[in-house]
Design a protein around this motif. Sequence first.
Motif, PDB file in Angstrom:
ATOM      1  N   UNK A   1       0.735  -1.264   0.077  1.00  0.00           N
ATOM      2  CA  UNK A   1       0.037   0.230  -0.005  1.00  0.00           C
ATOM      3  C   UNK A   1       0.976   1.423   0.032  1.00  0.00           C
ATOM      4  N   UNK A   2       1.883   1.427   0.740  1.00  0.00           N
ATOM      5  CA  UNK A   2       2.762   2.509   0.830  1.00  0.00           C
ATOM      6  C   UNK A   2       3.499   2.636  -0.464  1.00  0.00           C
ATOM      7  N   UNK A   3       4.016   1.562  -1.173  1.00  0.00           N
ATOM      8  CA  UNK A   3       4.418   1.848  -2.794  1.00  0.00           C
ATOM      9  C   UNK A   3       3.350   2.135  -3.622  1.00  0.00           C
ATOM     10  N   UNK A   4       2.343   1.643  -3.403  1.00  0.00           N
ATOM     11  CA  UNK A   4       1.020   1.887  -4.524  1.00  0.00           C
ATOM     12  C   UNK A   4       0.427   3.242  -4.338  1.00  0.00           C
ATOM     13  N   UNK A   5       0.521   4.096  -3.206  1.00  0.00           N
ATOM     14  CA  UNK A   5       0.031   5.219  -3.196  1.00  0.00           C
ATOM     15  C   UNK A   5       0.944   6.238  -2.777  1.00  0.00           C
TER      16      UNK A   5
ATOM     17  N   UNK B   1      -1.502   8.557   4.152  1.00  0.00           N
ATOM     18  CA  UNK B   1      -2.246   7.794   4.879  1.00  0.00           C
ATOM     19  C   UNK B   1      -1.640   6.439   5.134  1.00  0.00           C
ATOM     20  N   UNK B   2      -1.228   6.062   3.913  1.00  0.00           N
ATOM     21  CA  UNK B   2      -0.354   4.505   3.535  1.00  0.00           C
ATOM     22  C   UNK B   2       0.798   4.681   4.367  1.00  0.00           C
ATOM     23  N   UNK B   3       1.628   5.623   4.450  1.00  0.00           N
ATOM     24  CA  UNK B   3       2.845   5.629   5.139  1.00  0.00           C
ATOM     25  C   UNK B   3       2.507   5.470   6.567  1.00  0.00           C
ATOM     26  N   UNK B   4       1.383   6.123   7.144  1.00  0.00           N
ATOM     27  CA  UNK B   4       1.087   6.375   8.426  1.00  0.00           C
ATOM     28  C   UNK B   4       0.611   4.852   8.987  1.00  0.00           C
ATOM     29  N   UNK B   5       0.100   4.029   8.092  1.00  0.00           N
ATOM     30  CA  UNK B   5      -0.288   2.770   8.114  1.00  0.00           C
ATOM     31  C   UNK B   5       0.847   1.842   8.346  1.00  0.00           C
ATOM     32  N   UNK B   6       1.710   2.179   7.402  1.00  0.00           N
ATOM     33  CA  UNK B   6       2.986   1.190   7.485  1.00  0.00           C
ATOM     34  C   UNK B   6       3.764   1.370   8.695  1.00  0.00           C
ATOM     35  N   UNK B   7       3.967   2.815   9.148  1.00  0.00           N
ATOM     36  CA  UNK B   7       4.708   2.909  10.278  1.00  0.00           C
ATOM     37  C   UNK B   7       4.151   2.607  11.489  1.00  0.00           C
TER      38      UNK B   7
END
Length: 410
Positions: free
Chosen positions: A147-151, A159-165
């Motif tokens: 998700x972090x890569x896709x977005x 938002x994607x980076x926040x979730x990965x963090x």
Amino acid sequence: MDELPIGRRVAYWRGRRKMSQQVFADRLGKSKSWVDKVERGVRRLDKFSVVYEIADVLQVDVQLLLGKDVERRPETQNCIDQVEVEEIRAALERYDQMSAFFQAVPHSPPLVEMRKAVSHAWLTYQHAKYGVLARMLPKLLRDAQAADSAYATGTEAKDAAHLLGQVYQIASSALRKVGEHELSWLAADRSIAVSQRAGDQLLAGLASYRVGSALLALGRVRPALEVNVNIANRLAPSFDRPQGQGERLSVYGMLLLNGAMAAARIGDSATVRDLLCGADQASKELGGDFNHYWTSFGPTNVQLHRCATAVELGDGRTAVEAHEKLDIVGFNAMLPERRAHHFLDIARGYTQIGNIDKASEMLLEGDRLAPSEIRCRPLAHEVLSDVLRRTRGTPPAPIAELAEQMGVGV
């Protein structure tokens, strides 16, 4: 690793446990030369009794040494086994973000599904269901990375980076619980960089908290103290501002509490006192116990850390006295992981003052509340071993049963 000779697998796990050949040999009652020959394949391991002894010293399932599939523990044990650790490691070793730099990511789960999965993982951790969490973490890591890569370049990038963090932080916390401190540090360090991309100072502050926890577990006490205090100073709220700072107060307070634990480890009681005082002030400003950013911060958690820091300072008497003054209503409202963790701390405190019966009682209370927090943590194994060693005569049946279930010798 299944295709490797058994000697190579022994060498691999010895390296993972940070043992020299000499230390490993001493624990086995063998010579360093014997260990070297086994690891090079010059000497065969043809006695199962020796293989089992090696597995015991290395703290791995004997099936891993034999290159066979490990039989998973029953759900009631709910621990993280070595196979699951390796699956989490494999997920952390993926660098799909770099691949996405050159070509589009083929698939990524919707962020709304990711948010639900991440929240579920946090609650699973805070309820001390470590085995369940371990089985979901590899896929969750892969999905969050995708998700972090896709977005990465879209409007939902933060938002994607926040979730990965967050996922990195969950992994770091779970791995630290079971003694995988280097891997815990790696996951926490990853979270710092991702949290900065998410543009969230509080998430980055909590990533620093996880780094500090991993450093403390690794014995890197002064760096752990510095990272917690430095970031806390940068996040310090202004207490004369209007309300609405609950999340900042919670993250700030947890950094101070973690710093106090590090200061206690080096015997700096004055710094412990100052940091606990700062955390107490933040908890009073917060006005109660909350789970902002999954911190479980508030007055009750400050009191639990008063107990924990006293134990680290070797002052079991103060820890027990603080425990006896706890707000029971506030304590019972806390999530299972935090309460069981406290019972383990107080068990240590009781051993320090020689009250082995009460130490046993605390271990059993923690086990009833959240079995994984007691049965899966290396620290709990050490405390139980100390209790058994100092018990006069035959241990009480409940403690003997717990020891048998945990694999701790009576």
